[in-house]
Enzyme design. Structure first.
Site, PDB file in Angstrom:
ATOM      1  N   ARG A 107       0.861  -1.192   0.000  1.00  0.00           N
ATOM      2  CA  ARG A 107       0.000   0.000   0.000  1.00  0.00           C
ATOM      3  C   ARG A 107       0.893   1.236   0.000  1.00  0.00           C
ATOM      4  O   ARG A 107       0.966   1.970   0.973  1.00  0.00           O
ATOM      5  CB  ARG A 107      -0.854  -0.043   1.243  1.00  0.00           C
ATOM      6  CG  ARG A 107      -2.341  -0.301   1.072  1.00  0.00           C
ATOM      7  CD  ARG A 107      -2.748  -1.568   0.474  1.00  0.00           C
ATOM      8  NE  ARG A 107      -4.140  -1.524   0.038  1.00  0.00           N
ATOM      9  CZ  ARG A 107      -5.177  -1.556   0.831  1.00  0.00           C
ATOM     10  NH1 ARG A 107      -5.013  -1.624   2.119  1.00  0.00           N
ATOM     11  NH2 ARG A 107      -6.398  -1.519   0.360  1.00  0.00           N
ATOM     12  N   GLN A 112      -0.348   2.656  -6.143  1.00  0.00           N
ATOM     13  CA  GLN A 112      -1.786   2.953  -6.021  1.00  0.00           C
ATOM     14  C   GLN A 112      -2.585   2.472  -7.240  1.00  0.00           C
ATOM     15  O   GLN A 112      -3.680   1.952  -7.092  1.00  0.00           O
ATOM     16  CB  GLN A 112      -1.986   4.453  -5.830  1.00  0.00           C
ATOM     17  CG  GLN A 112      -2.885   4.744  -4.649  1.00  0.00           C
ATOM     18  CD  GLN A 112      -2.663   6.132  -4.077  1.00  0.00           C
ATOM     19  OE1 GLN A 112      -2.016   6.972  -4.687  1.00  0.00           O
ATOM     20  NE2 GLN A 112      -3.211   6.379  -2.916  1.00  0.00           N
ATOM     21  N   ASP A 115      -3.542  -1.312  -7.052  1.00  0.00           N
ATOM     22  CA  ASP A 115      -4.155  -1.741  -5.795  1.00  0.00           C
ATOM     23  C   ASP A 115      -5.556  -2.318  -6.046  1.00  0.00           C
ATOM     24  O   ASP A 115      -6.548  -1.602  -6.036  1.00  0.00           O
ATOM     25  CB  ASP A 115      -4.205  -0.529  -4.849  1.00  0.00           C
ATOM     26  CG  ASP A 115      -4.753  -0.873  -3.483  1.00  0.00           C
ATOM     27  OD1 ASP A 115      -5.247  -2.000  -3.300  1.00  0.00           O
ATOM     28  OD2 ASP A 115      -4.711   0.001  -2.603  1.00  0.00           O
ATOM     29  N   SER A 118      -8.211  -2.211  -2.977  1.00  0.00           N
ATOM     30  CA  SER A 118      -8.930  -0.948  -2.819  1.00  0.00           C
ATOM     31  C   SER A 118     -10.024  -0.810  -3.867  1.00  0.00           C
ATOM     32  O   SER A 118     -11.138  -0.372  -3.566  1.00  0.00           O
ATOM     33  CB  SER A 118      -7.980   0.247  -2.937  1.00  0.00           C
ATOM     34  OG  SER A 118      -7.211   0.348  -1.776  1.00  0.00           O
ATOM     35  N   TYR A 214      -2.567   0.290   8.275  1.00  0.00           N
ATOM     36  CA  TYR A 214      -3.604  -0.691   8.625  1.00  0.00           C
ATOM     37  C   TYR A 214      -3.865  -0.691  10.126  1.00  0.00           C
ATOM     38  O   TYR A 214      -3.032  -0.232  10.910  1.00  0.00           O
ATOM     39  CB  TYR A 214      -3.140  -2.102   8.249  1.00  0.00           C
ATOM     40  CG  TYR A 214      -3.211  -2.408   6.781  1.00  0.00           C
ATOM     41  CD1 TYR A 214      -4.424  -2.656   6.160  1.00  0.00           C
ATOM     42  CD2 TYR A 214      -2.060  -2.464   6.013  1.00  0.00           C
ATOM     43  CE1 TYR A 214      -4.490  -2.954   4.819  1.00  0.00           C
ATOM     44  CE2 TYR A 214      -2.113  -2.761   4.656  1.00  0.00           C
ATOM     45  CZ  TYR A 214      -3.335  -3.004   4.073  1.00  0.00           C
ATOM     46  OH  TYR A 214      -3.398  -3.295   2.749  1.00  0.00           O
TER      47      TYR A 214
HETATM   48  P1  NAD Z   1      -8.915  -2.975   5.980  1.00  0.00           P
HETATM   49  O1  NAD Z   1      -9.842  -3.503   4.945  1.00  0.00           O
HETATM   50  O2  NAD Z   1      -7.797  -3.813   6.463  1.00  0.00           O
HETATM   51  O3  NAD Z   1      -9.800  -2.561   7.283  1.00  0.00           O
HETATM   52  C1  NAD Z   1     -10.960  -1.798   7.163  1.00  0.00           C
HETATM   53  C2  NAD Z   1     -11.039  -0.794   8.295  1.00  0.00           C
HETATM   54  O4  NAD Z   1     -11.373  -1.452   9.523  1.00  0.00           O
HETATM   55  C3  NAD Z   1      -9.735  -0.050   8.567  1.00  0.00           C
HETATM   56  O5  NAD Z   1      -9.966   1.346   8.422  1.00  0.00           O
HETATM   57  C4  NAD Z   1      -9.401  -0.416  10.001  1.00  0.00           C
HETATM   58  O6  NAD Z   1      -8.786   0.631  10.719  1.00  0.00           O
HETATM   59  C5  NAD Z   1     -10.782  -0.724  10.557  1.00  0.00           C
HETATM   60  N1  NAD Z   1     -10.797  -1.482  11.814  1.00  0.00           N
HETATM   61  C6  NAD Z   1     -10.010  -2.510  12.200  1.00  0.00           C
HETATM   62  N2  NAD Z   1     -10.331  -2.907  13.443  1.00  0.00           N
HETATM   63  C7  NAD Z   1     -11.363  -2.119  13.868  1.00  0.00           C
HETATM   64  C8  NAD Z   1     -12.128  -2.070  15.052  1.00  0.00           C
HETATM   65  N3  NAD Z   1     -11.899  -2.864  16.077  1.00  0.00           N
HETATM   66  N4  NAD Z   1     -13.110  -1.118  15.119  1.00  0.00           N
HETATM   67  C9  NAD Z   1     -13.351  -0.272  14.099  1.00  0.00           C
HETATM   68  N5  NAD Z   1     -12.653  -0.299  12.944  1.00  0.00           N
HETATM   69  C10 NAD Z   1     -11.670  -1.201  12.838  1.00  0.00           C
HETATM   70  O7  NAD Z   1      -8.310  -1.576   5.538  1.00  0.00           O
HETATM   71  P2  NAD Z   1      -8.360  -0.840   4.133  1.00  0.00           P
HETATM   72  O8  NAD Z   1      -9.699  -0.267   3.954  1.00  0.00           O
HETATM   73  O9  NAD Z   1      -7.879  -1.754   3.065  1.00  0.00           O
HETATM   74  O10 NAD Z   1      -7.289   0.338   4.306  1.00  0.00           O
HETATM   75  C11 NAD Z   1      -6.648   0.625   5.506  1.00  0.00           C
HETATM   76  C12 NAD Z   1      -5.645   1.766   5.337  1.00  0.00           C
HETATM   77  O11 NAD Z   1      -4.815   1.641   4.209  1.00  0.00           O
HETATM   78  C13 NAD Z   1      -6.244   3.129   5.236  1.00  0.00           C
HETATM   79  O12 NAD Z   1      -5.415   4.004   5.964  1.00  0.00           O
HETATM   80  C14 NAD Z   1      -6.139   3.474   3.789  1.00  0.00           C
HETATM   81  O13 NAD Z   1      -6.154   4.863   3.577  1.00  0.00           O
HETATM   82  C15 NAD Z   1      -4.807   2.885   3.523  1.00  0.00           C
HETATM   83  N6  NAD Z   1      -4.634   2.634   2.085  1.00  0.00           N
HETATM   84  C16 NAD Z   1      -3.507   3.128   1.474  1.00  0.00           C
HETATM   85  C17 NAD Z   1      -3.319   2.917   0.120  1.00  0.00           C
HETATM   86  C18 NAD Z   1      -2.119   3.427  -0.596  1.00  0.00           C
HETATM   87  O14 NAD Z   1      -1.398   4.247  -0.077  1.00  0.00           O
HETATM   88  N7  NAD Z   1      -1.868   2.927  -1.806  1.00  0.00           N
HETATM   89  C19 NAD Z   1      -4.249   2.190  -0.599  1.00  0.00           C
HETATM   90  C20 NAD Z   1      -5.378   1.700   0.060  1.00  0.00           C
HETATM   91  C21 NAD Z   1      -5.550   1.925   1.420  1.00  0.00           C
END
Ligand code: NAD
Length: 370
Positions: A107, A112, A115, A118, A214
């Site tokens: 990530r 990006q 990905d 996402s 994450y």
């Molecule tokens: P994910 O699918 O692993 O998790 C989904 C969400 O659940 C996350 O926001 C996590 O914080 C939340 N979560 C976990 N435990 C929890 C709890 N007990 N209570 C409430 N919420 C909880 O995560 P995701 O959606 O794939 O992405 C996570 C991070 O990665 C974000 O910061 C996103 O911005 C980042 N991201 C970065 C890139 C990049 O830079 N290329 C791309 C995609 C996502």
């Protein structure tokens, strides 16, 4: 579909020869003729196709038969569920296949455009809200009509990552009042910028985020307290959409039966964490459960309900990755590169990813003991 006709066109312009399984795009709205016009050859027999290809692009993990058909030395790219299917990684390694799992894509900003998680989470978050809207015996928006005033539905989104933020945006567009919670305090601003309220819970979330952005796993005591605190919010919602995940772990259990009981009959829970064990105690993957008058759905593959645009998005991402691996139209795998190394699952007869290798070794040693 792993490739749509536009993606074929783009690969063909790089002098890559593309062969597509005949008929495979039909349900996503892409005919064989579309693929042919875009420059692909069609092959009716998937076995033949896989056995001949230097690179195989797939959406879902290959079946055992398909793995047996892959040529040693060929490259496989797809969702390979590496942490859930370490045994598949072992088979791919012993077949001599160089495989890349889209789930392992780092990530980082540079990756990006590659990905896939996402891209699919975006579709799932949107679709989850539509599913909730048609399942709910209420309307989402406030309506002031001659037949009376209807108050807006209340939607609670738990987990405001990629899927959760899209769910918030979609529910807001439909006119619902939206609350959202995430253990990563950094997302508060994003939640609020979409017009939702960030739920405050009395929990110490100081170490909630890892270096990769994450969520980090929390203690049992933390989750117990979170369930208690969230219970009140869940009870006040008409719809709860849960998306909370912690990489490599069972999804945290955030809604217990007592919280479900607090919801009004007819309320709806869409649990997008169903494939990883579910955020709600009553969830069953890909089934509708009615518990205490609440409908609980745990869809595990919502992008498949929108095959045309999901395929467009996936194809774009996979094409970007393939071009990264084959910059001049020829495969030139640079295992020092962060993206190539990050997504790598198997190579030279070995499982290249440490976490998956540990799982596969654990599985085979416990298999040997039994
Ligand atoms: P994910 O699918 O692993 O998790 C989904 C969400 O659940 C996350 O926001 C996590 O914080 C939340 N979560 C976990 N435990 C929890 C709890 N007990 N209570 C409430 N919420 C909880 O995560 P995701 O959606 O794939 O992405 C996570 C991070 O990665 C974000 O910061 C996103 O911005 C980042 N991201 C970065 C890139 C990049 O830079 N290329 C791309 C995609 C996502």
């Amino acid at each position: 579909m792993a490739l749509v006709p536009d993606a074929v066109r783009s690969l063909a312009s790089e002098k890559l020869e593309v062969v597509v399984q005949a008929g495979a795009g039909a349900e996503a709205g892409f005919s064989d003729e579309d693929y042919r016009t875009a420059g692909a050859a069609l092959e009716a027999d998937a076995k033949t196709l896989m056995g001949r290809a230097d690179v195989v692009l797939k959406v879902q993990p290959p079946t055992e038969d398909e793995v047996a058909n892959l040529r040693a030395g060929s490259v496989l790219i797809g969702f390979l569920k590496p942490l859930d299917l370490p045994e598949l990684a072992r088979r791919l390694a012993s077949r001599g296949v160089t495989s890349f799992a889209m789930e392992l894509m780092p990530r980082i900003t540079r990756a990006q455009s590659m990905d896939a998680l996402s891209a699919m989470s975006t579709v799932a978050g949107y679709r989850a809200v539509l599913l909730a809207a048609v399942s709910l015996p209420r309307l989402f928006p406030m309506m002031v009509t001659a037949a009376g005033t209807i108050s807006p539905s209340r939607v609670l989104v738990i987990g405001a990552g990629v899927a959760g933020l899209q769910a918030i945006a979609t529910a807001r567009r439909l006119g619902a009042v939206v609350d959202a919670y995430d253990t990563r305090p950094a997302v508060r601003e994003q939640v609020e910028s979409l017009g939702a309220r960030f739920v405050e819970l009395d929990l110490d979330t100081g170490d909630a985020e890892d270096a990769g952005g994450y969520a980090r796993a929390q203690s049992d005591a933390f989750y117990q307290k979170q369930r208690l605190e969230l219970g009140k919010k869940v009870g006040a919602a008409d719809v709860v959409i849960t998306t909370a995940l912690v990489p490599g772990q069972r999804a945290p259990l955030l809604i217990d039966e007592a919280a479900v009981k607090r919801m009004k009959p007819g309320s709806v829970i869409i649990d997008l964490a169903a494939e990883k064990g579910g955020n709600c105690a009553c969830t069953e993957p890909d089934r509708e459960v009615v518990a205490h008058g609440v409908r609980i759905l745990g869809p595990t593959n919502l992008p498949a309900d929108v095959p045309s645009d999901s395929s467009r998005m996936y194809a774009k991402v996979v094409t970007a990755f393939l071009k990264h691996l084959a910059p001049e139209g020829e495969l030139a795998l640079d295992f020092e590169d962060e993206i190539t190394r990050g997504a790598l699952l198997t190579r030279d007869g070995n499982i290249a990813n440490d976490a998956v290798r540990a799982l596969a070794e654990g599985a085979s040693s416990s298999g040997g003991a039994s």
